[in-house]
Write an enzyme that holds these catalytic residues in place. Structure first.
Site, PDB file in Angstrom:
ATOM      1  N   CYS A   2     -12.825   1.257   2.186  1.00  0.00           N
ATOM      2  CA  CYS A   2     -13.609   0.455   2.552  1.00  0.00           C
ATOM      3  C   CYS A   2     -14.170  -0.125   1.404  1.00  0.00           C
ATOM      4  CB  CYS A   2     -15.215   0.638   3.569  1.00  0.00           C
ATOM      5  SG  CYS A   2     -14.755   1.285   4.962  1.00  0.00           S
ATOM      6  N   ARG A  27      -9.297  -2.880  -1.413  1.00  0.00           N
ATOM      7  CA  ARG A  27      -9.547  -1.242  -0.780  1.00  0.00           C
ATOM      8  C   ARG A  27      -9.467  -1.488   0.607  1.00  0.00           C
ATOM      9  NH1 ARG A  27     -12.651   1.187  -3.781  1.00  0.00           N
ATOM     10  NH2 ARG A  27     -13.304   2.611  -3.222  1.00  0.00           N
ATOM     11  N   TRP A  75     -12.122  -0.811   6.165  1.00  0.00           N
ATOM     12  CA  TRP A  75     -11.152  -1.157   6.500  1.00  0.00           C
ATOM     13  C   TRP A  75     -11.265   0.244   8.372  1.00  0.00           C
ATOM     14  CZ3 TRP A  75      -7.591   3.983   6.647  1.00  0.00           C
ATOM     15  CH2 TRP A  75      -6.545   4.314   7.136  1.00  0.00           C
ATOM     16  N   ASN A  99     -19.381   3.524   2.705  1.00  0.00           N
ATOM     17  CA  ASN A  99     -17.948   4.128   2.960  1.00  0.00           C
ATOM     18  C   ASN A  99     -17.398   5.337   2.832  1.00  0.00           C
ATOM     19  OD1 ASN A  99     -14.995   3.972   2.040  1.00  0.00           O
ATOM     20  ND2 ASN A  99     -15.749   4.251  -0.362  1.00  0.00           N
ATOM     21  N   GLY A 100     -17.058   6.037   3.895  1.00  0.00           N
ATOM     22  CA  GLY A 100     -16.627   7.496   3.982  1.00  0.00           C
ATOM     23  C   GLY A 100     -15.968   7.936   5.455  1.00  0.00           C
ATOM     24  N   GLU A 482      10.502   6.185  -2.957  1.00  0.00           N
ATOM     25  CA  GLU A 482       9.425   5.588  -3.738  1.00  0.00           C
ATOM     26  C   GLU A 482       9.985   3.962  -3.534  1.00  0.00           C
ATOM     27  OE1 GLU A 482       6.769   5.066  -4.187  1.00  0.00           O
ATOM     28  OE2 GLU A 482       6.409   3.518  -5.440  1.00  0.00           O
ATOM     29  N   LYS A 486       8.220   1.397  -0.424  1.00  0.00           N
ATOM     30  CA  LYS A 486       8.162   0.043  -1.079  1.00  0.00           C
ATOM     31  C   LYS A 486       8.488  -0.688  -0.127  1.00  0.00           C
ATOM     32  CE  LYS A 486       5.612   0.833  -3.951  1.00  0.00           C
ATOM     33  NZ  LYS A 486       5.095   1.777  -4.604  1.00  0.00           N
ATOM     34  N   GLU A 489       6.171  -0.506   2.959  1.00  0.00           N
ATOM     35  CA  GLU A 489       4.911  -1.076   3.670  1.00  0.00           C
ATOM     36  C   GLU A 489       4.788  -2.024   3.134  1.00  0.00           C
ATOM     37  OE1 GLU A 489       2.325   2.160   0.107  1.00  0.00           O
ATOM     38  OE2 GLU A 489       3.986   0.609  -0.886  1.00  0.00           O
ATOM     39  N   HIS A 505      25.256  14.937   7.155  1.00  0.00           N
ATOM     40  CA  HIS A 505      24.255  16.037   7.417  1.00  0.00           C
ATOM     41  C   HIS A 505      23.158  15.525   8.888  1.00  0.00           C
ATOM     42  CE1 HIS A 505      25.835  19.283   5.594  1.00  0.00           C
ATOM     43  NE2 HIS A 505      25.341  18.838   4.121  1.00  0.00           N
ATOM     44  N   LYS A 604      -5.616   0.203  -0.724  1.00  0.00           N
ATOM     45  CA  LYS A 604      -5.158   0.797  -1.748  1.00  0.00           C
ATOM     46  C   LYS A 604      -5.699   2.049  -1.901  1.00  0.00           C
ATOM     47  CE  LYS A 604      -3.397  -0.257  -5.875  1.00  0.00           C
ATOM     48  NZ  LYS A 604      -1.987   0.112  -5.914  1.00  0.00           N
TER      49      LYS A 604
HETATM   50  C1  G6P Z   1      -2.463   4.527  -0.541  1.00  0.00           C
HETATM   51  C2  G6P Z   1      -2.009   3.302  -1.661  1.00  0.00           C
HETATM   52  C3  G6P Z   1      -0.533   3.803  -2.385  1.00  0.00           C
HETATM   53  C4  G6P Z   1      -0.865   4.916  -3.374  1.00  0.00           C
HETATM   54  C5  G6P Z   1      -1.859   6.186  -2.096  1.00  0.00           C
HETATM   55  C6  G6P Z   1      -2.328   7.239  -3.450  1.00  0.00           C
HETATM   56  O1  G6P Z   1      -1.936   5.386   0.142  1.00  0.00           O
HETATM   57  O2  G6P Z   1      -1.766   2.175  -0.659  1.00  0.00           O
HETATM   58  O3  G6P Z   1      -0.092   2.795  -2.684  1.00  0.00           O
HETATM   59  O4  G6P Z   1      -0.020   5.768  -4.142  1.00  0.00           O
HETATM   60  O5  G6P Z   1      -2.835   6.019  -1.295  1.00  0.00           O
HETATM   61  O6  G6P Z   1      -3.555   6.297  -4.432  1.00  0.00           O
HETATM   62  P1  G6P Z   1      -3.797   7.316  -5.385  1.00  0.00           P
HETATM   63  O7  G6P Z   1      -4.543   6.071  -6.066  1.00  0.00           O
HETATM   64  O8  G6P Z   1      -4.324   8.292  -5.097  1.00  0.00           O
HETATM   65  O9  G6P Z   1      -2.859   7.462  -6.227  1.00  0.00           O
END
Ligand code: G6P
Length: 609
Positions: A2, A27, A75, A99-100, A482, A486, A489, A505, A604
């Protein structure tokens, strides 16, 4: 997660709140709302499910203007994304944004219901609104009510509160979630992230854990968790060369992919000598402190965790230091064995990820030599609470899917590996090699970015696919992870990464003409082994896409396409090979028509557990 914005001014603050919400939307974005107070009027609250634009539409229909206000983009954690769960939550003349997570919301809710408070949402936040109202009713003193409320709630929060009895005062507090106070000329603001307020100020006070504050247009009073008045100094926000709008790009993610040469140059600025790294970057006693490191534990989440996995290969192979890497959500809840002289490294773009921050706090009593935060946000909680900091200078990253933050983290980690080698062995060939390779990165990445038109065509092949496999070996195995993350996501295609040697395997059973297999195959010491793994895929009719060094012989056919990348030193190859995978997932997402910068269900900055 949030996002919170608040403001008090002589002018109408609704436009400031809305601009702040737009900037915070990265966020979290399932609903949004504002509550404002104008002199002589009560609280005017407008909320809307969906993105900030929906709230703007609601405000067009039902304008709410005032001199004091709070706003929120949500969120969902407790209660589905819907207007009735959107913040602000109100109770008896006051409004709250949060937020939290309030962990003890259930018993508090029961108690407040028994006292006659009526709940209109499923959120934990509404408990705070009623609890504040309950305490305010006791003595008509909002600061005392806030103190009493904070003493009763457990969990993580950044809170902002307004009350129609005090149309000139904004209250706020933080514990476990970020909150800054912005200073203007006879105006004050609060936000979860300074980015939300850069249109009105670049001067901020960073609240510390447990702080609460009372703000008016001309005053800012802050108390710490022991109720002592404290001064949190004003710091000027450092603007970078990165702009905060999309510019010519269709999405923030694409802009951020293309910003990588600049982001890497800025991260490397003033860190490299001719043939060595400038260890003083870590502080005057860095050499001795680095020389003492006998073990390393790396803790992070998501993409930042993948950066840690690459670093393990570098640190063990180059510096000969044992290194283990773990996701923060696991690390923070298990018993860790910490050998003597172990350095804890946390990696985070935001520096506010709840699990990573909790892991750092948990590590404090575990006997570590010290802690180092690798982070993109200088004023973040993680940076402030770690013993050491190594900042990346990627600039603000707005797209939810992390791109330039990841490659700059890798740059910082290769720099750190080099520093560890240098303090142990002096300026060796390895050190000068790494330095030369790091310097070459902005140029080679710029070359890799020219592959975009070819990758755009490739992406169309994924239009009807539901699954994909990513393969790599050595440092490129985390890069394959990674790449798969991506794709998941932002295109919602199920993707898994395997160390190529593991293919036989199990996952080989999945390979047929409907399964694209993406392999990262630089010309490193493992190339021949990887080639055998790829033959196993070809033999089963798999659709193979290989990112390889342009100098290797290509054996393409209808089922196999190779994309060539420039030759680079082995140490920086994982950074280079990240680029085409980012472009691939971006273009697949375009083909699929998803919301690239704001993928469904994701946030984010995950500031709750
Ligand atoms: C969220 C974001 C990711 C990020 C992760 C860790 O899941 O969507 O893109 O890698 O948090 O975030 P940080 O700010 O700790 O790198």
């Amino acid at each position: 997660m949030c996002g919170i914005v608040g403001a008090i001014a002589q002018r109408n603050i609704t436009p400031i709140l809305l601009e702040g919400l737009r900037r915070l939307e990265y966020r979290g974005y399932d609903s949004a709302g504002v509550a404002v107070i104008a002199a002589g009027k009560g609280i005017q609250r407008v909320r809307a499910a969906g993105k900030v634009i929906e709230l703007e539409n609601s405000l067009d229909a039902l304008p709410a203007n005032g001199h004091l206000g709070i706003a929120h983009t949500r969120w969902a954690t407790h209660g589905k994304p819907a207007e009735h769960n959107a913040h602000p939550h109100v109770s008896h003349g006051l409004a709250v944004v949060h937020n939290g997570i309030i962990e003890n919301h259930a018993p508090l809710r029961k108690r407040l219901k028994d006292l006659g408070y009526v709940f209109t949402s499923e959120t934990d936040t509404e408990v705070v609104a009623h609890l504040l109202a309950h305490h305010y009713a006791e003595n008509n003193e909002l600061l005392a009510a806030l103190r009493a409320t904070l003493a009763e709630i457990h969990g993580a929060y950044a809170l902002a509160v307004i009350h129609e009895d005090q149309p000139e005062t904004l209250y706020c507090s933080r514990m476990g979630s970020p909150l800054v106070v912005g200073e203007g000329s006879e105006e004050r603001y609060i936000a979860s992230d300074p980015l939300a307020l850069l249109q009105v100020t670049d001067c901020f006070r960073y609240l510390e854990e447990g702080d609460y504050a009372r703000l008016t247009m001309n005053t800012c009073e802050i108390w710490d968790r022991n109720h002592q008045v404290v001064d949190r100094p004003i710091k000027r926000y450092e603007h970078s060369a990165h702009s905060l709008d999309k510019g010519e790009y269709r999405h923030f993610m694409l802009k951020e992919i293309f910003e990588q040469p600049l982001a890497i140059s800025e991260t490397l600025a003033s860190t490299l000598g001719n043939d060595h790294v400038l260890t003083a970057l870590l502080g005057p006693d860095a050499e001795t402190r680095l020389a003492d490191v006998a073990n390393i534990h790396i803790v992070a989440c998501g993409t930042s965790y993948h950066a840690g996995l690459v670093a393990r290969y570098w640190i063990e192979a180059q510096a000969g230091i044992p290194c283990q890497v773990e996701v923060a959500s696991e690390y923070r809840y298990r018993t860790v064995v910490v050998p003597a002289n172990t350095l804890l490294i946390t990696i985070s773009q935001s520096g506010e990820t709840a699990d990573t921050l909790a892991a750092l706090r948990y590590s404090k009593n575990q006997g570590y030599l010290s802690s180092l935060a690798i982070c993109n946000v200088a004023g973040s909680s993680l940076v402030r609470e770690a013993d050491w900091r190594l900042l990346t200078h990627a600039g603000p990253e707005i797209g939810v899917a992390s791109t330039k933050a990841f490659t700059t983290q890798l740059v910082a980690l290769l720099w750190l590996t080099t520093a560890l080698v240098q303090v142990r062995n002096g300026i060796t060939e390895q050190v000068t090699n790494n330095v030369r390779a790091l310097r070459s990165l902005p140029d080679v990445i710029a070359q890799a970015l020219t592959l975009e038109p070819r990758i755009t065509l490739l992406a169309e092949r994924f239009a009807n696919k539901h699954h994909a496999l990513f393969l790599g070996r050595g440092t490129h195995y985390p890069i394959a992870m990674e790449g798969a993350l991506k794709l998941k996501e932002i295109s919602y295609i199920h993707a898994e990464a395997y160390a190529a040697g593991e293919l036989k395997h199990g996952p080989l059973a999945l390979v047929d003409e409907d399964m694209p297999v993406v392999s990262v195959a630089p010309s490193d010491s493992l190339l021949e082994k990887l080639k055998s793994n790829l033959e196993e895929v070809r033999a089963r009719g798999g659709q193979l896409i290989t990112f390889a060094c342009e100098t290797i012989e290509q054996t393409d056919d209808a089922n196999h396409e190779t994309i060539g990348l420039p030759w680079v030193e082995e140490c920086i190859s994982p950074i280079l090979y990240t680029i085409p995978l980012q472009l691939l997932s971006y273009h697949v997402a375009l083909v699929k028509g998803t919301d690239v910068d704001k993928p469904r269900n994701l946030a984010k900055s995950v500031t709750v557990e």
